[in-house]
Write a protein that holds these residues in place. Structure first.
Motif, PDB file in Angstrom:
ATOM      1  N   ALA A   1       0.827  -1.207   0.000  1.00  0.00           N
ATOM      2  CA  ALA A   1       0.000   0.000   0.000  1.00  0.00           C
ATOM      3  C   ALA A   1       0.865   1.261   0.000  1.00  0.00           C
TER       4      ALA A   1
ATOM      5  N   ILE B   1       2.205   1.682  -3.573  1.00  0.00           N
ATOM      6  CA  ILE B   1       1.251   2.125  -4.595  1.00  0.00           C
ATOM      7  C   ILE B   1       0.724   3.512  -4.289  1.00  0.00           C
ATOM      8  N   ASP B   2       0.297   3.739  -3.058  1.00  0.00           N
ATOM      9  CA  ASP B   2      -0.300   5.032  -2.691  1.00  0.00           C
ATOM     10  C   ASP B   2       0.761   6.115  -2.478  1.00  0.00           C
ATOM     11  N   LYS B   3       1.951   5.719  -2.076  1.00  0.00           N
ATOM     12  CA  LYS B   3       3.097   6.611  -1.866  1.00  0.00           C
ATOM     13  C   LYS B   3       2.775   7.796  -0.959  1.00  0.00           C
ATOM     14  N   PRO B   4       2.380   7.545   0.301  1.00  0.00           N
ATOM     15  CA  PRO B   4       2.218   8.671   1.233  1.00  0.00           C
ATOM     16  C   PRO B   4       3.549   9.321   1.566  1.00  0.00           C
TER      17      PRO B   4
ATOM     18  N   LEU C   1       0.807   2.709   9.087  1.00  0.00           N
ATOM     19  CA  LEU C   1      -0.373   3.177   8.365  1.00  0.00           C
ATOM     20  C   LEU C   1      -1.583   3.364   9.274  1.00  0.00           C
TER      21      LEU C   1
END
Length: 378
Positions: free
Chosen positions: A194, A197-200, A242
């Motif tokens: 996650a 893909i989301d790259k916070p 997360l």
């Protein structure tokens, strides 16, 4: 001359047929090798001349470079064997070999294309294209390649006559058991996916999470390592990471700054009216600053309060602190020039003692009286 004199396991095929098959093998190998060389040189010339899409041409050239010489040799041999009138068992085996060799080479091509494509995609969407491969590139490439080679292996087993239905079902049951036994590890693994893909955040970003502030050093399959501002390395599991609010300071384009100034409530109104314009002039003189507002916020017996708001046009923390310091020092100097008193008013406390009534007798000191009676009796 019979071919059986040479101990060949396949009978009934004359030597002239074997010679034709050998010539076909050599010609096929030379043709495939030459075609690959010409195609790669053509792609290189098109890239240098700018006549073709550079990324696509480079991807095609790099993919063709993954051609296996062993696969080319086997394909050439299979071409020669296809010209022979082989018995049914050997003919079926040649067909299986065709599938395995071609499937292996195609899988190698796709494997190389996935590696190059994912690396190029993530570098193009990264702020620093020269940065090393990110965790997103590693995870997605690894997942796609695993699925690719698993499909190829199952296809080969199926062509060899092995019933893969039971095998796939067994893998499914075993996968469920492994997932239940290692659910914490899989939770961190999916959390890392996650993050990819989301790259916070990415490696090098300054973040604050769960009371920890620092820069991201490494994002792994299970944990993320953060170099804290105090110097130590903090290791946090991806799943726990997360679950908390993550503040990414690197992606902060501007910084809102709010300051308050309190002056003596005895300041005359005419002098207080000059202060907002003076503060605004100070802020607008600073670099990389956008002035927002300054107003008289509150009036009370304790102080007159002014509120200043401006925006830093950079996210650098050092620049923010330098600018804030410069503004505060300039405001102090301006207050001295204007004669503005920033001290709090003095409070005088008066204590009033209540008069004592005449009839009220002072409290008796029983211990003193007892001592007096004792000494008197002696």
């Amino acid at each position: 001359m019979d071919i059986r004199q040479f101990g060949m396991p396949i009978a009934g095929i004359g030597p002239e047929n074997w010679i034709v098959a050998a010539i076909a093998c050599v010609v096929t190998f030379a043709a495939i090798h030459g075609a690959l060389m010409l195609l790669r040189r053509r792609m290189a010339r098109l890239v240098d001349s700018g006549q073709a899409d550079k990324p696509a041409a480079e991807l095609l050239g790099a993919t063709l470079a993954r051609t296996s010489n062993l696969a080319v040799v086997l394909i050439s041999v299979l071409v020669g064997l296809s010209l022979l009138d082989l018995p049914p068992p050997w003919h079926q085996r040649v067909q299986i070999l065709w599938f395995i060799v071609l499937g292996l080479q195609v899988t190698l091509y796709i494997d190389r294309a996935v590696s190059i494509g994912t690396r190029r995609y993530f570098r193009q969407h990264s702020a620093d294209e020269s940065a090393p491969d990110t965790v997103a590139n590693t995870l997605i490439g690894w997942a796609v390649k695993t699925v690719l080679w698993a499909i190829f292996a199952l296809a080969v087993l199926s062509n060899l006559g092995i019933n893969i239905t039971t095998f796939v079902a067994s893998l499914g049951i075993g996968g469920i058991a492994v997932a239940l036994a290692a659910q914490n590890i899989l939770g961190d693994l999916f959390a890392s996916l996650a993050i990819a893909i989301d790259k916070p955040f990415e490696v090098g970003d300054a973040i604050a999470v769960a009371g920890v502030s620092g820069s991201v050093e490494h994002v792994g399959l299970k944990t993320t390592r953060i170099r804290a501002d105090s110097g130590e390395q903090i290791v946090i599991s991806n799943a726990d990471l997360l679950k908390n609010v993550v503040r990414n300071y690197k992606r902060m384009s501007t910084r809102r700054v709010q300051l308050s100034f309190r002056i003596n409530p005895a300041t005359p109104a005419a002098l207080a009216a000059v202060i907002p314009a003076a503060i605004r002039e100070i802020v607008e003189a600073q670099d990389e600053v956008r002035f927002d507002r300054v107003h008289l916020k509150g009036l009370s017996p304790e102080a007159i309060e002014f509120e200043l708001v401006f925006f830093m046009l950079t996210s650098a923390y050092g620049t923010f602190m330098d600018t804030q310091q410069a503004v505060l020092l300039a405001v102090m100097e301006k207050f001295d020039q204007l004669g503005v008193d920033t001290g709090t008013p003095a409070h005088h406390v008066m204590l009033e003692r209540q008069p004592r009534a005449v009839d009220d007798a002072p409290p008796r000191n029983e211990l003193a009286e007892f001592k007096g009676r004792t000494h008197g009796s002696r």
